[in-house]
Design an enzyme around this catalytic site. Structure first.
Site, PDB file in Angstrom:
ATOM      1  N   ASP A  64      44.791  30.520  28.562  1.00  0.00           N
ATOM      2  CA  ASP A  64      45.795  31.013  29.738  1.00  0.00           C
ATOM      3  C   ASP A  64      46.754  29.852  29.996  1.00  0.00           C
ATOM      4  O   ASP A  64      46.414  28.939  30.320  1.00  0.00           O
ATOM      5  CB  ASP A  64      45.022  31.411  30.963  1.00  0.00           C
ATOM      6  CG  ASP A  64      43.957  32.856  30.642  1.00  0.00           C
ATOM      7  OD1 ASP A  64      44.394  33.150  29.482  1.00  0.00           O
ATOM      8  OD2 ASP A  64      43.186  33.013  31.311  1.00  0.00           O
ATOM      9  N   ASP A  72      44.379  46.671  31.982  1.00  0.00           N
ATOM     10  CA  ASP A  72      43.904  45.945  33.025  1.00  0.00           C
ATOM     11  C   ASP A  72      43.522  46.883  34.017  1.00  0.00           C
ATOM     12  O   ASP A  72      44.057  47.602  34.641  1.00  0.00           O
ATOM     13  CB  ASP A  72      44.765  44.834  33.735  1.00  0.00           C
ATOM     14  CG  ASP A  72      45.180  43.914  32.643  1.00  0.00           C
ATOM     15  OD1 ASP A  72      44.563  43.545  31.526  1.00  0.00           O
ATOM     16  OD2 ASP A  72      46.553  43.498  32.622  1.00  0.00           O
TER      17      ASP A  72
END
Length: 238
Positions: free
Chosen positions: A8, A129
């Site tokens: 990330d 998500d």
């Protein structure tokens, strides 16, 4: 099932956030290539790269992504974060991404998703998500008022490379996965499931494999040493 380390990106570094909150950064590796080299040495060959800044409209980590894909030729990279137009999709594919992950616009603009999925069959992964059962967008900051089952039904006809389903309420907390959610997705969808959020133990990974996941994205548990990276890479190679 394959285990996939997360890389990330924030401000050029590789980070791990608790619950996706920018105010709760727990891990930072200043050079993402160090993270790639570390996981590659343990035997991992597939990686999940997310541009956190792009997801929240705070800029792009284009150089870091390019460096990762150039250094990792022969590896598999699913790359996403703030990908909201066709030009960005094609730029990432051109720079070495194996698949491009699209979230917010894919959920909000069905016509665009259909067009880009048909233009690049098998190379677009849709990020759903999920917080509770609601699909959330814009770096997990906005609700869509859409239940995950409705989103899955809409995505089923498309020639996708997979679905990335993140249990946002589990992300980065080392509290285990949302197994009922992942079982439901695997049962409802014909697309390959990449499961994310809360992977903490080898038993979590085995349960996801049994549930039908094609891959599991692992972040905090690897970066904090909760999981034996070499053992996980050996067991979950495909």
């Amino acid at each position: 099932m394959i285990a996939i380390p997360a890389i990330d990106l924030r401000e050029g570094a590789c980070v791990q956030l608790v619950g996706g909150s920018y105010d709760a950064e727990r891990v930072r590796v200043n050079d993402p290539l160090e993270a790639l080299a570390m996981w590659r040495a343990h035997g991992f060959r597939a990686f999940h790269v997310v541009d956190l800044d792009a997801a929240l409209g705070r800029g792009f980590n284009t150089d870091a992504i390019r460096r990762l894909t150039l250094a990792g030729q022969g590896l598999t990279f699913n790359v996403g974060g703030g990908v909201r137009d066709t030009a960005r999709v094609e730029a990432l594919l051109g720079e070495g991404a194996s698949r491009v992950v699209v979230g917010t616009r894919a959920i909000e603009d069905a016509a665009w998703l259909t067009e880009v999925a048909n233009r690049h069959p098998g190379r677009i992964v849709v990020a759903a998500d999920v917080r509770g059962r609601e699909v959330v967008t814009r770096g997990w900051t906005a609700g869509s008022a859409r239940d995950v089952a409705d989103v899955l039904a809409a995505l089923d006809p498309l020639p996708l490379g997979g679905l990335l389903v993140t249990a946002v309420h589990k992300e980065g907390q080392l509290g285990g996965v949302d197994l009922p959610l992942m079982r439901e997705v695997a049962a409802r969808s014909r697309h390959r499931l990449f499961a994310s959020g809360g992977v903490t133990t080898r038993e979590d990974l085995r349960a996801l494999a049994e549930a039908g996941a094609h891959g599991a994205v692992i972040g905090m548990a690897l970066y904090t040493g909760r999981l034996d990276a070499s053992a996980i890479a050996r067991e979950f190679m495909e």
